[in-house]
Design a protein around this motif. Structure first.
Motif, PDB file in Angstrom:
ATOM      1  N   VAL A 112       0.922  -1.222  -0.061  1.00 38.50           N
ATOM      2  CA  VAL A 112      -0.053  -0.013   0.022  1.00 38.50           C
ATOM      3  C   VAL A 112       0.791   1.308   0.134  1.00 38.50           C
ATOM      4  CG1 VAL A 112      -1.780   1.170   1.159  1.00 38.50           C
ATOM      5  CG2 VAL A 112      -1.824  -1.355   1.351  1.00 38.50           C
ATOM      6  N   LYS A 113       1.201   1.580  -1.089  1.00 40.16           N
ATOM      7  CA  LYS A 113       2.014   2.943  -1.269  1.00 40.16           C
ATOM      8  C   LYS A 113       1.402   3.892  -2.118  1.00 40.16           C
ATOM      9  CE  LYS A 113       6.728   4.227  -2.780  1.00 40.16           C
ATOM     10  NZ  LYS A 113       8.077   3.723  -3.537  1.00 40.16           N
ATOM     11  N   TYR A 114       1.078   4.910  -1.496  1.00 44.28           N
ATOM     12  CA  TYR A 114       0.696   6.284  -2.130  1.00 44.28           C
ATOM     13  C   TYR A 114       1.680   7.196  -2.779  1.00 44.28           C
ATOM     14  CZ  TYR A 114      -3.488   4.905   0.585  1.00 44.28           C
ATOM     15  OH  TYR A 114      -4.513   4.031   0.969  1.00 44.28           O
TER      16      TYR A 114
ATOM     17  N   PHE B 237      13.725  11.840   0.236  1.00 46.63           N
ATOM     18  CA  PHE B 237      14.019  10.525  -0.234  1.00 46.63           C
ATOM     19  C   PHE B 237      14.685  10.740  -1.743  1.00 46.63           C
ATOM     20  CE2 PHE B 237      13.845   6.689  -2.760  1.00 46.63           C
ATOM     21  CZ  PHE B 237      14.459   5.841  -1.983  1.00 46.63           C
ATOM     22  N   ARG B 238      14.161  11.202  -2.661  1.00 45.46           N
ATOM     23  CA  ARG B 238      14.394  11.356  -3.964  1.00 45.46           C
ATOM     24  C   ARG B 238      15.754  12.113  -4.209  1.00 45.46           C
ATOM     25  NH1 ARG B 238       8.349  11.813  -6.420  1.00 45.46           N
ATOM     26  NH2 ARG B 238       7.563   9.826  -5.492  1.00 45.46           N
ATOM     27  N   ASP B 239      15.853  13.154  -3.380  1.00 45.14           N
ATOM     28  CA  ASP B 239      17.260  13.866  -3.020  1.00 45.14           C
ATOM     29  C   ASP B 239      18.194  13.008  -2.815  1.00 45.14           C
ATOM     30  OD1 ASP B 239      18.974  15.570  -2.926  1.00 45.14           O
ATOM     31  OD2 ASP B 239      18.099  16.617  -0.878  1.00 45.14           O
TER      32      ASP B 239
ATOM     33  N   VAL C  88       2.499  -0.228   4.702  1.00 42.85           N
ATOM     34  CA  VAL C  88       1.736   0.603   4.267  1.00 42.85           C
ATOM     35  C   VAL C  88       2.550   1.916   4.446  1.00 42.85           C
ATOM     36  CG1 VAL C  88       0.100   2.526   5.169  1.00 42.85           C
ATOM     37  CG2 VAL C  88      -0.296  -0.129   5.323  1.00 42.85           C
ATOM     38  N   LYS C  89       2.592   2.729   3.377  1.00 47.72           N
ATOM     39  CA  LYS C  89       3.613   4.112   3.354  1.00 47.72           C
ATOM     40  C   LYS C  89       2.959   5.216   2.411  1.00 47.72           C
ATOM     41  CE  LYS C  89       7.596   4.702   0.597  1.00 47.72           C
ATOM     42  NZ  LYS C  89       8.738   4.502  -0.292  1.00 47.72           N
ATOM     43  N   PRO C  90       3.168   6.542   2.868  1.00 54.64           N
ATOM     44  CA  PRO C  90       3.836   6.935   4.010  1.00 54.64           C
ATOM     45  C   PRO C  90       2.933   6.513   5.346  1.00 54.64           C
ATOM     46  CG  PRO C  90       3.482   8.686   2.551  1.00 54.64           C
ATOM     47  CD  PRO C  90       2.691   7.395   1.994  1.00 54.64           C
TER      48      PRO C  90
ATOM     49  N   VAL D  39       8.229   8.076   6.394  1.00 57.52           N
ATOM     50  CA  VAL D  39       9.043   8.503   5.323  1.00 57.52           C
ATOM     51  C   VAL D  39       9.613   9.730   5.574  1.00 57.52           C
ATOM     52  CG1 VAL D  39       7.441   7.113   3.653  1.00 57.52           C
ATOM     53  CG2 VAL D  39       7.197   9.699   3.922  1.00 57.52           C
ATOM     54  N   SER D  40      10.536  10.071   4.541  1.00 61.22           N
ATOM     55  CA  SER D  40      11.673  11.131   4.474  1.00 61.22           C
ATOM     56  C   SER D  40      11.028  12.389   4.974  1.00 61.22           C
ATOM     57  CB  SER D  40      12.429  11.231   3.011  1.00 61.22           C
ATOM     58  OG  SER D  40      11.508  11.335   1.902  1.00 61.22           O
ATOM     59  N   GLY D  41       9.711  12.647   4.167  1.00 66.40           N
ATOM     60  CA  GLY D  41       9.007  13.975   4.640  1.00 66.40           C
ATOM     61  C   GLY D  41       8.623  14.155   5.669  1.00 66.40           C
TER      62      GLY D  41
ATOM     63  N   THR E  82      11.989   4.093  10.228  1.00 63.95           N
ATOM     64  CA  THR E  82      12.130   5.526  10.577  1.00 63.95           C
ATOM     65  C   THR E  82      13.846   5.739  10.554  1.00 63.95           C
ATOM     66  OG1 THR E  82      11.879   7.289  11.988  1.00 63.95           O
ATOM     67  CG2 THR E  82      11.841   5.097  13.208  1.00 63.95           C
ATOM     68  N   TYR E  83      14.148   6.985   9.928  1.00 68.42           N
ATOM     69  CA  TYR E  83      15.170   7.571  10.025  1.00 68.42           C
ATOM     70  C   TYR E  83      15.667   7.815  11.402  1.00 68.42           C
ATOM     71  CZ  TYR E  83      14.065   7.561   4.893  1.00 68.42           C
ATOM     72  OH  TYR E  83      14.109   7.198   3.639  1.00 68.42           O
ATOM     73  N   ALA E  84      14.761   8.015  12.252  1.00 72.32           N
ATOM     74  CA  ALA E  84      14.837   8.371  13.807  1.00 72.32           C
ATOM     75  C   ALA E  84      15.254   7.161  14.821  1.00 72.32           C
ATOM     76  CB  ALA E  84      13.977   9.241  14.164  1.00 72.32           C
TER      77      ALA E  84
HETATM   78  C1  PBG Z   1      11.264   3.738  -4.058  1.00 69.37           C
HETATM   79  C2  PBG Z   1      11.265   4.274  -3.081  1.00 69.37           C
HETATM   80  C3  PBG Z   1      10.756   5.619  -2.450  1.00 69.37           C
HETATM   81  C4  PBG Z   1      10.752   5.411  -1.046  1.00 69.37           C
HETATM   82  C5  PBG Z   1      11.050   4.236  -0.775  1.00 69.37           C
HETATM   83  N1  PBG Z   1      11.322   3.450  -2.079  1.00 69.37           N
HETATM   84  C6  PBG Z   1      10.506   6.685  -3.240  1.00 69.37           C
HETATM   85  C7  PBG Z   1       9.522   6.940  -4.275  1.00 69.37           C
HETATM   86  O1  PBG Z   1       8.432   6.008  -4.277  1.00 69.37           O
HETATM   87  O2  PBG Z   1       9.686   7.860  -4.935  1.00 69.37           O
HETATM   88  C8  PBG Z   1      10.516   6.792  -0.222  1.00 69.37           C
HETATM   89  C9  PBG Z   1      10.976   6.472   1.168  1.00 69.37           C
HETATM   90  C10 PBG Z   1      10.992   7.804   1.825  1.00 69.37           C
HETATM   91  O3  PBG Z   1      10.591   8.822   1.318  1.00 69.37           O
HETATM   92  O4  PBG Z   1      11.626   8.018   3.000  1.00 69.37           O
HETATM   93  N2  PBG Z   1      10.519   3.794  -5.149  1.00 69.37           N
END
Ligand code: PBG
Length: 358
Positions: free
Chosen positions: A216-218, A226-228, A280-282, A306-308, A345-347
């Motif tokens: 479940v990835k939105y 993350f993309r950075d 599930v993500k975010p 996630v990163s944001g 989590t990054y934390a």
């Molecule tokens: C790869 C992927 C992404 C993340 C995890 N695997 C980025 C995306 O789908 O653009 C995001 C992880 C994060 O934001 O911390 N597809």
């Protein structure tokens, strides 16, 4: 002085016998009645792995996070183990020269992730749970999670070809299994990839390697940092000069944030295809989805802060507008309360080392 030193007069509010505040009166009572714990075993730490040696590049948009070469990764893994965080999620960040339209470097046995897996396994044996992200976005020059093809009807944008992408993803998963992954974790959102990866792993003799599916990835704005970090923003190069362009979003494969029932469908499909765990993500903006999914499956559920989400809390703390320790504790606890067995989590390590989760 305790609260019993101050005996109360008979309460003026006659008839008020139900008083939830009784259970909140002291820290000890609050701990006694707390419904949710976050333990070190519930946390997983992501890492970004670069080719080369001696590399440690701070990610500007993610305070405290760096892209590191394998030699620099090992002490970080040791540190997370010391903190009790036994699950590591590895993302490969190949050089630009190793990216192309077809993600040919995705299954390179000498790539950063397979190299990291071999080194980590050698150094830490089975103490660590090694999970690898399986996705093409860091390996394609256009940054999409699958292979692009021309649209069948006349269209202005190239299309991510589901079934051609599956072959690359399965090959990537097999390379990770071969190098020692416990779990491969497809995050691409192509249809049928869990079944394809399962079949490929089994055929290659890796029937004991599991699949943690980003079921479940939105399509989320919260992946920005993350993309950075991974150099995987979609829509970069590759389109022919006057031909259709690469799409600039992932909305044709990642889920629409307006949908929750669809999450149950995605999760059920991945479970039927053989997923061992579902993600599930975010996390924070989708706690309702996590909570709705929880009673529909017996599989372990994973949620990704996630990163944001992380960057937002870090920025607010740095600006002095909220308290970092309590904000991290509250959000991580909320994700666990909503139903997550594991929280990426990054934390993770910072939160434990600085006592934020106590
Ligand atoms: C790869 C992927 C992404 C993340 C995890 N695997 C980025 C995306 O789908 O653009 C995001 C992880 C994060 O934001 O911390 N597809």
């Amino acid at each position: 002085m305790t609260r019993h030193d101050a005996r109360h007069a008979p309460d003026a509010q006659a008839g008020l016998t139900k008083r939830p505040r009784r259970a909140r009166a002291t820290r000890a009572l609050r701990d006694l009645t707390a419904e949710t714990d976050v333990l070190p075993r519930h946390l997983a730490l992501p890492h970004f792995v670069r080719p080369g040696r001696g590399i440690e590049e701070a990610v500007a948009s993610l305070p405290g996070v760096s892209r590191v070469s394998v030699d620099m990764l090992l002490p970080r893994l040791e540190r997370q183990l010391r903190a009790g965080v036994r699950t590591a999620l590895l993302f490969g960040v190949p050089d630009d020269a190793d990216k192309d339209g077809g993600a040919r470097s995705a299954d390179d046995a000498a790539g950063p992730v397979p190299s990291a897996l071999r080194a980590a396994r050698e150094a830490f044996g089975d103490d660590l749970v090694l999970v690898t992200d399986v996705c093409l976005c860091a390996h394609t020059d256009h940054g999409h999670c699958g292979v692009l093809v021309r649209p069948r009807a006349h269209g202005s944008e190239l299309v991510v070809d589901n079934d051609r992408s599956l072959e690359r993803l399965a090959a990537m998963a097999a390379a990770h299994a071969e190098a020692g992954a416990d779990l491969v974790s497809p995050s691409d959102m192509m249809d049928g990839r869990v079944a394809t990866i399962r079949a490929r792993l089994d055929a290659a003799g890796f029937s004991s390697v599991g699949i943690l599916s980003y079921a479940v990835k939105y399509a989320s704005a919260f992946y920005g940092p993350f993309r950075d970090a991974a150099g995987s923003a979609p829509g970069g190069a590759a389109a022919a000069p006057d031909g259709p362009a690469a799409p600039t979003t992932r909305e044709t494969y990642q889920m629409d944030p307006r949908n929750a029932r669809e999450a149950l469908r995605e999760a059920a499909l991945d479970e039927a295809e053989g997923a061992d765990m579902l993600m599930v993500k975010p996390a924070l903006a989708y706690l309702d989805v996590l909570a709705r999914l929880r009673p529909t499956t017996t599989l372990p559920l994973v949620a990704y802060q996630v990163s944001g989400e992380y960057a937002m809390l870090k920025a607010a703390a740095a600006a002095g507008v909220l308290d970092e320790a309590s904000a991290m504790r509250e959000t991580i606890t909320a994700i666990r309360r909503a139903g997550a067995d594991l929280i990426v989590t990054y934390a993770a390590v910072e939160a434990l080392e600085r006592g934020w989760l106590r």
